[in-house]
Write an enzyme that holds these catalytic residues in place. Sequence first.
Site, PDB file in Angstrom:
ATOM      1  CD  GLU A   1      10.353  12.308  11.912  1.00 14.82           C
ATOM      2  OE1 GLU A   1       9.250  11.792  12.189  1.00 14.82           O
ATOM      3  OE2 GLU A   1      11.223  11.741  11.249  1.00 14.82           O
TER       4      GLU A   1
ATOM      5  N   GLY B   1       2.949   3.616  13.632  1.00 10.59           N
ATOM      6  CA  GLY B   1       3.823   2.465  13.869  1.00 10.59           C
ATOM      7  C   GLY B   1       3.507   1.777  15.183  1.00 10.59           C
TER       8      GLY B   1
ATOM      9  CE  LYS C   1      -1.865   2.795   2.727  1.00 10.83           C
ATOM     10  NZ  LYS C   1      -1.757   4.088   1.982  1.00 10.83           N
TER      11      LYS C   1
ATOM     12  CB  CYS D   1      12.897   8.566   8.357  1.00  9.37           C
ATOM     13  SG  CYS D   1      13.691   7.503   7.147  1.00  9.37           S
TER      14      CYS D   1
ATOM     15  CD  GLU E   1      12.863   3.887   8.342  1.00  6.43           C
ATOM     16  OE1 GLU E   1      12.806   4.820   9.173  1.00  6.43           O
ATOM     17  OE2 GLU E   1      12.881   4.050   7.123  1.00  6.43           O
TER      18      GLU E   1
ATOM     19  CB  SER F   1       3.795   8.806  11.689  1.00  6.41           C
ATOM     20  OG  SER F   1       2.618   8.031  11.729  1.00  6.41           O
ATOM     21  CB  THR F   2       6.630   7.491  16.085  1.00 10.01           C
ATOM     22  OG1 THR F   2       7.934   7.671  15.515  1.00 10.01           O
ATOM     23  CG2 THR F   2       6.779   6.751  17.399  1.00 10.01           C
ATOM     24  CD  GLU F   3      -0.908   9.492  15.723  1.00 12.24           C
ATOM     25  OE1 GLU F   3      -0.363  10.434  15.107  1.00 12.24           O
ATOM     26  OE2 GLU F   3      -2.130   9.353  15.810  1.00 12.24           O
TER      27      GLU F   3
HETATM   28  P1  NAD Z   1       1.595   8.079   8.345  1.00 11.97           P
HETATM   29  O1  NAD Z   1       2.293   7.160   9.281  1.00 11.97           O
HETATM   30  O2  NAD Z   1       0.209   8.464   8.643  1.00 11.97           O
HETATM   31  O3  NAD Z   1       1.594   7.412   6.878  1.00 11.97           O
HETATM   32  C1  NAD Z   1       2.502   6.439   6.419  1.00 11.97           C
HETATM   33  C2  NAD Z   1       1.733   5.352   5.679  1.00 11.97           C
HETATM   34  O4  NAD Z   1       0.872   4.683   6.596  1.00 11.97           O
HETATM   35  C3  NAD Z   1       0.830   5.857   4.563  1.00 11.97           C
HETATM   36  O5  NAD Z   1       0.812   4.915   3.517  1.00 11.97           O
HETATM   37  C4  NAD Z   1      -0.530   5.921   5.243  1.00 11.97           C
HETATM   38  O6  NAD Z   1      -1.606   5.838   4.356  1.00 11.97           O
HETATM   39  C5  NAD Z   1      -0.476   4.706   6.134  1.00 11.97           C
HETATM   40  N1  NAD Z   1      -1.350   4.734   7.314  1.00 11.97           N
HETATM   41  C6  NAD Z   1      -1.877   5.802   7.954  1.00 11.97           C
HETATM   42  N2  NAD Z   1      -2.621   5.405   9.015  1.00 11.97           N
HETATM   43  C7  NAD Z   1      -2.553   4.053   9.040  1.00 11.97           C
HETATM   44  C8  NAD Z   1      -3.110   3.055   9.900  1.00 11.97           C
HETATM   45  N3  NAD Z   1      -3.849   3.369  10.952  1.00 11.97           N
HETATM   46  N4  NAD Z   1      -2.815   1.762   9.640  1.00 11.97           N
HETATM   47  C9  NAD Z   1      -2.040   1.415   8.596  1.00 11.97           C
HETATM   48  N5  NAD Z   1      -1.505   2.308   7.751  1.00 11.97           N
HETATM   49  C10 NAD Z   1      -1.753   3.615   7.960  1.00 11.97           C
HETATM   50  O7  NAD Z   1       2.486   9.333   8.136  1.00 11.97           O
HETATM   51  P2  NAD Z   1       2.032  10.768   7.536  1.00 11.97           P
HETATM   52  O8  NAD Z   1       0.776  11.255   8.162  1.00 11.97           O
HETATM   53  O9  NAD Z   1       2.041  10.672   6.066  1.00 11.97           O
HETATM   54  O10 NAD Z   1       3.218  11.634   8.063  1.00 11.97           O
HETATM   55  C11 NAD Z   1       3.204  12.018   9.413  1.00 11.97           C
HETATM   56  C12 NAD Z   1       4.574  12.042  10.008  1.00 11.97           C
HETATM   57  O11 NAD Z   1       5.170  10.745   9.888  1.00 11.97           O
HETATM   58  C13 NAD Z   1       5.556  12.946   9.301  1.00 11.97           C
HETATM   59  O12 NAD Z   1       5.441  14.245   9.726  1.00 11.97           O
HETATM   60  C14 NAD Z   1       6.856  12.303   9.694  1.00 11.97           C
HETATM   61  O13 NAD Z   1       7.232  12.749  10.975  1.00 11.97           O
HETATM   62  C15 NAD Z   1       6.548  10.852   9.774  1.00 11.97           C
HETATM   63  N6  NAD Z   1       6.978  10.139   8.572  1.00 11.97           N
HETATM   64  C16 NAD Z   1       8.070   9.353   8.648  1.00 11.97           C
HETATM   65  C17 NAD Z   1       8.503   8.688   7.526  1.00 11.97           C
HETATM   66  C18 NAD Z   1       9.698   7.816   7.547  1.00 11.97           C
HETATM   67  O14 NAD Z   1      10.299   7.598   6.507  1.00 11.97           O
HETATM   68  N7  NAD Z   1      10.066   7.252   8.672  1.00 11.97           N
HETATM   69  C19 NAD Z   1       7.844   8.831   6.330  1.00 11.97           C
HETATM   70  C20 NAD Z   1       6.688   9.637   6.272  1.00 11.97           C
HETATM   71  C21 NAD Z   1       6.285  10.266   7.416  1.00 11.97           C
END
Ligand code: NAD
Length: 489
Positions: free
Chosen positions: A394, A246, A189, A297, A263, A242-244
Site C-alpha cells: 500500500e 491493527g 483518539k 484506504c 479497518e 495501518s495493518t501493522e
Molecule cells: P497508524 O496505524 O500508525 O496510525 C493510525 C492511528 O493509530 C493514529 O491515531 C495513531 O496515533 C494510532 N496508533 C499508532 N500506533 C498505535 C498503537 N501502537 N496502538 C494504538 N494506536 C496507535 O498509521 P500511520 O503511521 O498514520 O500511517 C501508516 C500507514 O497506515 C499509511 O501509510 C497507510 O498505509 C496506513 N493507513 C491506513 C488508513 C486507513 O484508512 N485504513 C489510514 C491511515 C493510514
Amino acid sequence: MADEQGFDLDYAPAPESTGIVELADEYGLYIGGEFVEARSGRTFDTISPSTEERLATVSEAGAEDVDRAVAAARTAFEDHWRDTPGTVRARYLYRIARQLQERSREFAVLETMDGGKPIRESRDVDLPLVAAHFFHHAGWADKLEYAFPNRRVAPHGVAGQVIPWNFPMLMAAWKLAPALACGNTVVLKPAETTPLTALLLAEVLNDVGLPPGVVNVVTGAGETGAALVEHPGVDKLAFTGSTEVGKRIQRSAAVRRLPLTLELGGKAANVVFEDAALDQAVEGVVQGIWFNQGHVCCAGSRLLVQESIAGDFVERLHARMARLRVGDPLDKNTDVGAINSAEHLARITALVESGVEEGAVLHQSACDLPDRGFWFAPTVFTEVQQSHRIAREEVFGPVLAVQTFRTPEEAVEKANNTPYGLSAGIWTEKGSKVHWMAERLRAGVVWANTFNRFDPASPFGGYKESGFGREGGLTGLGAYVRDAGGVSR
Ligand code: NAD
Ligand code: MN
C-alpha cells in the site's frame, strides 16, 4: 497550462477564507464534558501540511489522562447513558447532525488546514457524509428492536476508538454515531497530525448538551493510542489505520476476548474492460487514486486494463493527469492537495523509488509544486510486474500501478492477488460481467462503473489483511451491541 487547442486553462486563485475558523493557541483534552490540561504535562504541535505553519499546540494524553477519560466514560455509562431511552439518544444524535450541517463550512476549512486535503473534498464529500452518518444513526437509536429482531441486545459499555488522519471527521462519525445510537460511551483518539476537527466536534457535543463523559477525546500519538487500547476499562475496540498497528491491537484484544472491528489498508484494483465507457472509466480511475492524494484506504491504487485497449486507455489517463491541479488545498479549484506529513511523504517517495529501481516505467504530471509544504505529483507506473513492491504494498499516495489482462478470469486472479481485500472497481457495459466479477472478487466493497461512493446505510469493511467487521449499515450497528440474553418479542 494550455489545452491541445491552445486555450488557457489557468484559473485565478480562488482560496477559501480561513476567517470562519477560530483557532485557539492551545487545546486541552476533552474529558468528562470539560476541556482539561493533560496531567502528563506534555504537548505537541499540529501543523498545516500545505504551509508547514504551526496551527495549534495540543495536549498529549499520558496513561493517567487516558485512565481519567475511561473512568469518565464508565461513570456516564453506568450512571445514566445505558438507561437513557433510545428516543432521547436519538434527539442528541439529530442535534449533533444538524449542528454539523450548520457549521459544515467551518469544519471543512479546518479539516483542510490541518490535514491538507482539498477543500472541494472536505466540503462536498467528507462533511455531508459526516452529517448523513449522524442522521442515519439517529434514526436507529430508538428502533434497535427492529434493527435486531428476535434478540435482546445491550450496549458493550465503554468503546475505545482510534482513528487515522486521512478522513478525520468521517472516521470520527463512523465510530461515534453507531456507538452512541446503541447506548455505549466513548473515548476517541484522533490521529496526531489531524486532531483539530475532533476537538471542534467536542465543542459541538458540549453545545448540544450531550451529558459529560458520554464522549471523551484524548489527543496524542501512538503511545496514547496504545494506552487506550490496552486499558482494562474498555469493553469494545474499534481501530482504523495501518495493518501493522491493527495486528498488534488484534493480538491484545484476542487475549482479553474484547470485541474488535479493524479497518486497515487496501490495494484495490480498478478493472477496466474493453467494452467500458472509456472516458467515464478514466474519470473514475483518476478520482479513485489522485483525489485526496491517494490518502484513501479503499483507493484504486491498481489499474487492471484489458490488453486490447491498454495503450489507448493509458494515453487518455496521461492526458487527464496533466490537467489535474495540484497545490493549495484551500483553493476551490484544487484536485490534489498536500501529503499529510513529512514522514508520510518520505514513505511514498521511497516506494516510488523502489518502483523505478525494480524496472517499472514512471510517468508523472509536470506540475509546479509549491515551495513549502509536502507534495507529491500524480504518478503512473506502467510495465508493472506482480513482484514489484508498488504492485503489492500500500503506497497510500497519488501513485497508480498499471497492469493488463486478457480474460475476465485473469482479471479476477490478478485483482485478488494481494494480501488485502477492501474494495474493487469494475468498468464494463455488460451487467452480467459485473455480477460475474463481483461474485469472484475478494473485496468488501465492489463498485461498478463508479468508484469511492459511500452511504451510511451501506456496510464498509474488508477481507484478509484489510481487517474485519463492517462500519455503516445494520452490520456496522451490530458491532456496538452484545446479546443480553432472552428474546425481545
Ligand atoms: P497508524 O496505524 O500508525 O496510525 C493510525 C492511528 O493509530 C493514529 O491515531 C495513531 O496515533 C494510532 N496508533 C499508532 N500506533 C498505535 C498503537 N501502537 N496502538 C494504538 N494506536 C496507535 O498509521 P500511520 O503511521 O498514520 O500511517 C501508516 C500507514 O497506515 C499509511 O501509510 C497507510 O498505509 C496506513 N493507513 C491506513 C488508513 C486507513 O484508512 N485504513 C489510514 C491511515 C493510514
Ligand atoms: Mn496537522
